[in-house]
Motif scaffolding. Structure first.
Motif, PDB file in Angstrom:
ATOM      1  N   PHE A 185       2.739  12.764   7.102  1.00  0.00           N
ATOM      2  CA  PHE A 185       1.818  11.620   7.058  1.00  0.00           C
ATOM      3  C   PHE A 185       1.039  11.646   5.744  1.00  0.00           C
ATOM      4  CE2 PHE A 185       2.594  10.535  11.325  1.00  0.00           C
ATOM      5  CZ  PHE A 185       1.745   9.552  11.786  1.00  0.00           C
ATOM      6  N   GLU A 186       0.480  12.790   5.427  1.00  0.00           N
ATOM      7  CA  GLU A 186      -0.360  12.910   4.231  1.00  0.00           C
ATOM      8  C   GLU A 186       0.426  12.623   2.956  1.00  0.00           C
ATOM      9  OE1 GLU A 186      -2.049  16.805   4.792  1.00  0.00           O
ATOM     10  OE2 GLU A 186      -3.602  16.014   6.136  1.00  0.00           O
ATOM     11  N   ARG A 187       1.634  13.170   2.852  1.00  0.00           N
ATOM     12  CA  ARG A 187       2.453  12.923   1.651  1.00  0.00           C
ATOM     13  C   ARG A 187       2.713  11.434   1.479  1.00  0.00           C
ATOM     14  NH1 ARG A 187       5.243  17.330   3.397  1.00  0.00           N
ATOM     15  NH2 ARG A 187       6.958  16.094   4.227  1.00  0.00           N
ATOM     16  N   ARG A 188       3.091  10.792   2.560  1.00  0.00           N
ATOM     17  CA  ARG A 188       3.405   9.359   2.485  1.00  0.00           C
ATOM     18  C   ARG A 188       2.169   8.532   2.128  1.00  0.00           C
ATOM     19  NH1 ARG A 188       8.453   7.569   1.834  1.00  0.00           N
ATOM     20  NH2 ARG A 188       9.884   8.680   3.174  1.00  0.00           N
ATOM     21  N   LEU A 189       1.069   8.761   2.821  1.00  0.00           N
ATOM     22  CA  LEU A 189      -0.095   7.894   2.667  1.00  0.00           C
ATOM     23  C   LEU A 189      -0.984   8.265   1.485  1.00  0.00           C
ATOM     24  CD1 LEU A 189      -0.363   7.429   6.396  1.00  0.00           C
ATOM     25  CD2 LEU A 189      -0.483   5.533   4.804  1.00  0.00           C
ATOM     26  N   ASN A 190      -0.978   9.508   1.062  1.00  0.00           N
ATOM     27  CA  ASN A 190      -1.779   9.876  -0.106  1.00  0.00           C
ATOM     28  C   ASN A 190      -1.225   9.283  -1.393  1.00  0.00           C
ATOM     29  OD1 ASN A 190      -3.598  11.292   1.436  1.00  0.00           O
ATOM     30  ND2 ASN A 190      -2.779  13.307   0.926  1.00  0.00           N
ATOM     31  N   ALA A 191       0.042   8.927  -1.390  1.00  0.00           N
ATOM     32  CA  ALA A 191       0.653   8.316  -2.571  1.00  0.00           C
ATOM     33  C   ALA A 191       0.309   6.834  -2.705  1.00  0.00           C
ATOM     34  CB  ALA A 191       2.175   8.496  -2.517  1.00  0.00           C
ATOM     35  N   ALA A 192      -0.261   6.259  -1.659  1.00  0.00           N
ATOM     36  CA  ALA A 192      -0.594   4.825  -1.664  1.00  0.00           C
ATOM     37  C   ALA A 192      -1.929   4.588  -2.369  1.00  0.00           C
ATOM     38  CB  ALA A 192      -0.652   4.299  -0.241  1.00  0.00           C
ATOM     39  N   ASP A 193      -1.937   3.596  -3.261  1.00  0.00           N
ATOM     40  CA  ASP A 193      -3.153   3.247  -4.008  1.00  0.00           C
ATOM     41  C   ASP A 193      -3.768   1.927  -3.565  1.00  0.00           C
ATOM     42  OD1 ASP A 193      -3.073   5.529  -5.651  1.00  0.00           O
ATOM     43  OD2 ASP A 193      -1.675   4.547  -7.031  1.00  0.00           O
ATOM     44  N   SER A 194      -3.124   1.245  -2.644  1.00  0.00           N
ATOM     45  CA  SER A 194      -3.627  -0.046  -2.175  1.00  0.00           C
ATOM     46  C   SER A 194      -3.259  -0.215  -0.703  1.00  0.00           C
ATOM     47  CB  SER A 194      -2.994  -1.184  -2.991  1.00  0.00           C
ATOM     48  OG  SER A 194      -1.599  -1.255  -2.718  1.00  0.00           O
ATOM     49  N   ALA A 195      -3.847  -1.219  -0.080  1.00  0.00           N
ATOM     50  CA  ALA A 195      -3.526  -1.495   1.322  1.00  0.00           C
ATOM     51  C   ALA A 195      -2.049  -1.854   1.464  1.00  0.00           C
ATOM     52  CB  ALA A 195      -4.413  -2.615   1.859  1.00  0.00           C
ATOM     53  N   GLU A 196      -1.516  -2.616   0.520  1.00  0.00           N
ATOM     54  CA  GLU A 196      -0.098  -2.999   0.593  1.00  0.00           C
ATOM     55  C   GLU A 196       0.803  -1.773   0.465  1.00  0.00           C
ATOM     56  OE1 GLU A 196       3.083  -4.939   1.538  1.00  0.00           O
ATOM     57  OE2 GLU A 196       1.099  -5.828   1.635  1.00  0.00           O
ATOM     58  N   GLN A 197       0.457  -0.857  -0.421  1.00  0.00           N
ATOM     59  CA  GLN A 197       1.241   0.381  -0.547  1.00  0.00           C
ATOM     60  C   GLN A 197       1.103   1.243   0.711  1.00  0.00           C
ATOM     61  OE1 GLN A 197      -0.002   2.300  -4.172  1.00  0.00           O
ATOM     62  NE2 GLN A 197       1.280   0.978  -5.450  1.00  0.00           N
ATOM     63  N   ALA A 198      -0.055   1.217   1.320  1.00  0.00           N
ATOM     64  CA  ALA A 198      -0.256   1.965   2.571  1.00  0.00           C
ATOM     65  C   ALA A 198       0.602   1.370   3.682  1.00  0.00           C
ATOM     66  CB  ALA A 198      -1.729   1.966   2.959  1.00  0.00           C
ATOM     67  N   ARG A 199       0.692   0.050   3.731  1.00  0.00           N
ATOM     68  CA  ARG A 199       1.561  -0.595   4.726  1.00  0.00           C
ATOM     69  C   ARG A 199       3.019  -0.180   4.514  1.00  0.00           C
ATOM     70  NH1 ARG A 199      -1.891  -4.880   3.160  1.00  0.00           N
ATOM     71  NH2 ARG A 199      -3.324  -5.432   4.838  1.00  0.00           N
ATOM     72  N   GLU A 200       3.442  -0.158   3.278  1.00  0.00           N
ATOM     73  CA  GLU A 200       4.805   0.283   2.949  1.00  0.00           C
ATOM     74  C   GLU A 200       5.010   1.738   3.338  1.00  0.00           C
ATOM     75  OE1 GLU A 200       7.737  -1.114   1.725  1.00  0.00           O
ATOM     76  OE2 GLU A 200       6.657  -2.918   2.319  1.00  0.00           O
ATOM     77  N   ALA A 201       3.995   2.563   3.108  1.00  0.00           N
ATOM     78  CA  ALA A 201       4.085   3.987   3.455  1.00  0.00           C
ATOM     79  C   ALA A 201       4.228   4.161   4.968  1.00  0.00           C
ATOM     80  CB  ALA A 201       2.861   4.738   2.942  1.00  0.00           C
ATOM     81  N   VAL A 202       3.500   3.361   5.740  1.00  0.00           N
ATOM     82  CA  VAL A 202       3.605   3.428   7.202  1.00  0.00           C
ATOM     83  C   VAL A 202       5.008   2.994   7.632  1.00  0.00           C
ATOM     84  CG1 VAL A 202       2.783   2.426   9.377  1.00  0.00           C
ATOM     85  CG2 VAL A 202       1.132   3.181   7.636  1.00  0.00           C
ATOM     86  N   THR A 203       5.511   1.937   7.045  1.00  0.00           N
ATOM     87  CA  THR A 203       6.866   1.476   7.356  1.00  0.00           C
ATOM     88  C   THR A 203       7.880   2.565   7.016  1.00  0.00           C
ATOM     89  OG1 THR A 203       6.235  -0.831   6.993  1.00  0.00           O
ATOM     90  CG2 THR A 203       8.589  -0.316   6.866  1.00  0.00           C
ATOM     91  N   ASP A 204       7.739   3.159   5.837  1.00  0.00           N
ATOM     92  CA  ASP A 204       8.632   4.254   5.434  1.00  0.00           C
ATOM     93  C   ASP A 204       8.565   5.409   6.429  1.00  0.00           C
ATOM     94  OD1 ASP A 204       9.337   2.852   3.131  1.00  0.00           O
ATOM     95  OD2 ASP A 204       7.986   4.010   1.825  1.00  0.00           O
ATOM     96  N   LEU A 205       7.361   5.732   6.853  1.00  0.00           N
ATOM     97  CA  LEU A 205       7.159   6.845   7.782  1.00  0.00           C
ATOM     98  C   LEU A 205       7.870   6.588   9.114  1.00  0.00           C
ATOM     99  CD1 LEU A 205       5.736   9.546   8.282  1.00  0.00           C
ATOM    100  CD2 LEU A 205       3.724   8.254   8.977  1.00  0.00           C
ATOM    101  N   ILE A 206       7.736   5.394   9.635  1.00  0.00           N
ATOM    102  CA  ILE A 206       8.404   5.046  10.898  1.00  0.00           C
ATOM    103  C   ILE A 206       9.909   5.214  10.767  1.00  0.00           C
ATOM    104  CG2 ILE A 206       8.961   3.115  12.453  1.00  0.00           C
ATOM    105  CD1 ILE A 206       6.001   2.154  11.877  1.00  0.00           C
ATOM    106  N   HIS A 207      10.458   4.758   9.661  1.00  0.00           N
ATOM    107  CA  HIS A 207      11.902   4.853   9.477  1.00  0.00           C
ATOM    108  C   HIS A 207      12.341   6.286   9.194  1.00  0.00           C
ATOM    109  CE1 HIS A 207      13.260   0.641   9.763  1.00  0.00           C
ATOM    110  NE2 HIS A 207      11.951   0.489   9.750  1.00  0.00           N
ATOM    111  N   GLU A 208      11.536   7.043   8.502  1.00  0.00           N
ATOM    112  CA  GLU A 208      11.867   8.440   8.262  1.00  0.00           C
ATOM    113  C   GLU A 208      11.886   9.234   9.565  1.00  0.00           C
ATOM    114  OE1 GLU A 208      10.303  12.281   5.661  1.00  0.00           O
ATOM    115  OE2 GLU A 208       9.543  10.284   5.187  1.00  0.00           O
TER     116      GLU A 208
END
Length: 181
Positions: free
Chosen positions: A72-95
């Protein structure tokens, strides 16, 4: 005087073997003998390193929860915006739902224990808090709680469905929950 060789990785091998065994055969079949054989260690090592099966399982699941929280931390700490955080959550679900279902199986074995035993419930509670804290770096607390549940639910549905939904559906679900965040 000890004449055997020291093995500083023995405890770690036992924990890894325990999680591997749980993923393949389930918690109900865990025994000192099976884990020792899988880890390639003498049976006596089990009671040397762990007071019993409960301590072994608790430490193995604690290690596993740390692994998923770090994901979770690796995916979401790389996000710099809400849109990137949404993408990170989507990536996490698929991973979590694509490929080998090791993490999914171990997670649900832990949840089954947590439903029956308070000490495992506490472990899952701490894990959920940590996950939500990571999500709260990008979303308010209520949205983070909803996203945490969405991640679990969509990952499970994708993993178990014979025709899993696509990335677009996941992305749309994340956007709907985070729209007002």
């Amino acid at each position: 005087m000890a004449t055997g060789h020291t093995d500083p990785q023995r405890r770690e091998r036992i924990l890894t073997a325990t999680l591997d065994h749980i993923a393949e055969e389930g918690v109900a079949s865990v025994s000192h003998r099976k884990i020792a054989a899988r880890a390639g260690v003498p049976l006596g090592s089990m009671t040397y390193h762990f007071k019993g099966i409960d301590e072994l399982l608790h430490e193995a699941f604690t290690r596993f929860a740390e692994h998923v929280a770090a994901l979770f931390e690796r995916r979401l700490n790389a996000a710099d915006s809400a849109e990137q955080a949404r993408e990170a959550v989507t990536d996490l679900i698929h991973e979590l739902s694509d490929g080998p279902q090791y993490d999914l199986i171990v997670t649900h074995e832990l949840y089954t224990l947590a439903a029956r035993h308070p000490e495992y419930r506490e472990l899952t509670r701490k894990w959920m808090i940590r996950s939500r804290q990571v999500l709260e770096r990008h979303f308010d607390a209520e949205t983070a709680r909803q996203l945490d549940a969405l991640i679990e639910g969509l990952a499970l549905h994708r993993a178990l469905d014979t025709a899993p939904h696509d990335r677009q559906l996941t992305s749309e679900a994340v956007k709907r929950i985070t729209r007002t965040a």
